[in-house]
Design a protein around this motif. Structure first.
Motif, mmCIF file in Angstrom:
data_model
loop_
_atom_site.group_PDB
_atom_site.id
_atom_site.type_symbol
_atom_site.label_atom_id
_atom_site.label_comp_id
_atom_site.label_asym_id
_atom_site.label_seq_id
_atom_site.Cartn_x
_atom_site.Cartn_y
_atom_site.Cartn_z
ATOM 1 N N ALA A 140 86.279 28.244 98.892
ATOM 2 C CA ALA A 140 87.261 29.280 98.569
ATOM 3 C C ALA A 140 87.955 29.756 99.839
ATOM 4 N N GLY A 141 87.166 29.979 100.888
ATOM 5 C CA GLY A 141 87.738 30.430 102.148
ATOM 6 C C GLY A 141 88.679 29.414 102.764
ATOM 7 N N LYS A 142 88.349 28.131 102.634
ATOM 8 C CA LYS A 142 89.198 27.067 103.176
ATOM 9 C C LYS A 142 90.533 26.974 102.449
ATOM 10 N N SER A 143 90.583 27.531 101.240
ATOM 11 C CA SER A 143 91.806 27.460 100.437
ATOM 12 C C SER A 143 92.780 28.597 100.729
ATOM 13 N N GLY A 148 96.510 35.158 104.562
ATOM 14 C CA GLY A 148 96.058 35.352 103.187
ATOM 15 C C GLY A 148 94.736 36.092 103.092
ATOM 16 N N GLU A 149 94.258 36.245 101.874
ATOM 17 C CA GLU A 149 93.048 37.024 101.640
ATOM 18 C C GLU A 149 92.143 36.339 100.626
ATOM 19 N N LEU A 150 90.841 36.484 100.859
ATOM 20 C CA LEU A 150 89.804 36.061 99.919
ATOM 21 C C LEU A 150 89.144 37.302 99.356
ATOM 22 N N GLY A 212 84.037 42.462 98.039
ATOM 23 C CA GLY A 212 84.268 42.044 99.412
ATOM 24 C C GLY A 212 85.603 41.347 99.563
ATOM 25 N N SER A 213 86.215 41.493 100.713
ATOM 26 C CA SER A 213 87.469 40.783 100.977
ATOM 27 C C SER A 213 87.546 40.401 102.453
ATOM 28 N N ILE A 214 88.175 39.273 102.700
ATOM 29 C CA ILE A 214 88.425 38.810 104.071
ATOM 30 C C ILE A 214 89.931 38.556 104.202
ATOM 31 N N ARG A 215 90.531 39.175 105.182
ATOM 32 C CA ARG A 215 91.952 38.938 105.473
ATOM 33 C C ARG A 215 92.075 38.092 106.719
#
Length: 218
Positions: A140-143, A148-150, A212-215
């Motif tokens: 998911a992170g690689k996409s 962008g954000e996960l 949780g989110s990663i930007r």
């Protein structure tokens, strides 16, 4: 039989009949899904991918909320995708949402959707159903494209709820092959460090669930 086909067969077995009542029954305990959709805020003309899209319930709500974005959904279960396709047709959204069958732990987004990266990628109560959830999280992170954000929402540890409630919930979830991922925050923190992204993570509803989110940097 490959691991992917075995996983698809297992999910089809679970949801062949449950898919018809899935949204009606899950609405009462898959908490935090609407909060995640509110957090997405994709850019105009942006792209959004859901990993483990199920019946497309989340995709419909997100597509209505963000009419300028394009949406994509991945699920390993052909049975769930039947419901997803019907849901999209019923809401007149089949032209704006593209669905594909694939294994969340290893998929080729370009081959499936015609593009390798997305502005937003999210997992809503799907990681707790995927045996190789850490691999799915990495995929998911690689996409996620630059800037962008996960986003992830899933079951928490119920730390602030009565012990009997947590035990009962976990026992009940196990009947559906669902396992809360206690290391989710650690895994997302490690991913943020590796990618140079910014992590936001919090418990909601007394740790019933976690958001949780990663930007990523642009």
């Amino acid at each position: 039989m490959t691991a992917t086909s075995a996983g698809a067969e297992a999910m089809d077995g679970i949801y062949r009949y449950q898919r018809h009542i899935y949204d009606l029954t899950r609405r009462y305990y898959l908490l935090g899904r609407n909060e995640l959709i509110t957090m997405l805020q994709p850019p105009a003309g942006g792209s959004v991918l859901e990993i483990g899209c199920g019946t497309a319930r989340n995709l419909v709500l997100a597509a209505r909320r963000y009419p300028d974005a394009r949406f994509f959904g991945l699920d390993i279960s052909a049975e769930m995708l039947k419901s997803a396709e019907a849901t999209l047709r019923n809401h007149g959204l089949e032209a704006r949402v593209t669905l594909a069958q694939g294994d969340a732990t290893r998929f080729d987004a370009r081959a499936l959707f015609g593009q390798p990266k997305f502005d937003r990628v999210f997992c809503s109560y799907s990681l707790s159903m995927i045996p190789g959830w850490e691999a799915a999280l990495r995929e998911a992170g690689k996409s996620v494209g630059p800037g962008g954000e996960l986003h992830v929402v899933d079951f928490g540890g119920q730390a602030d709820l009565p012990d009997w409630f947590g035990r009962g919930l976990r026992n009940w979830l196990a009947r559906f092959h669902v396992t809360p991922r206690q290391r989710l925050q650690d895994a997302m923190s490690a991913m943020a460090s590796e990618t140079g992204g910014t992590l936001s993570f919090r418990s909601i509803y007394k740790d019933y669930a976690r958001l949780g989110s990663i930007r990523l940097t642009a």
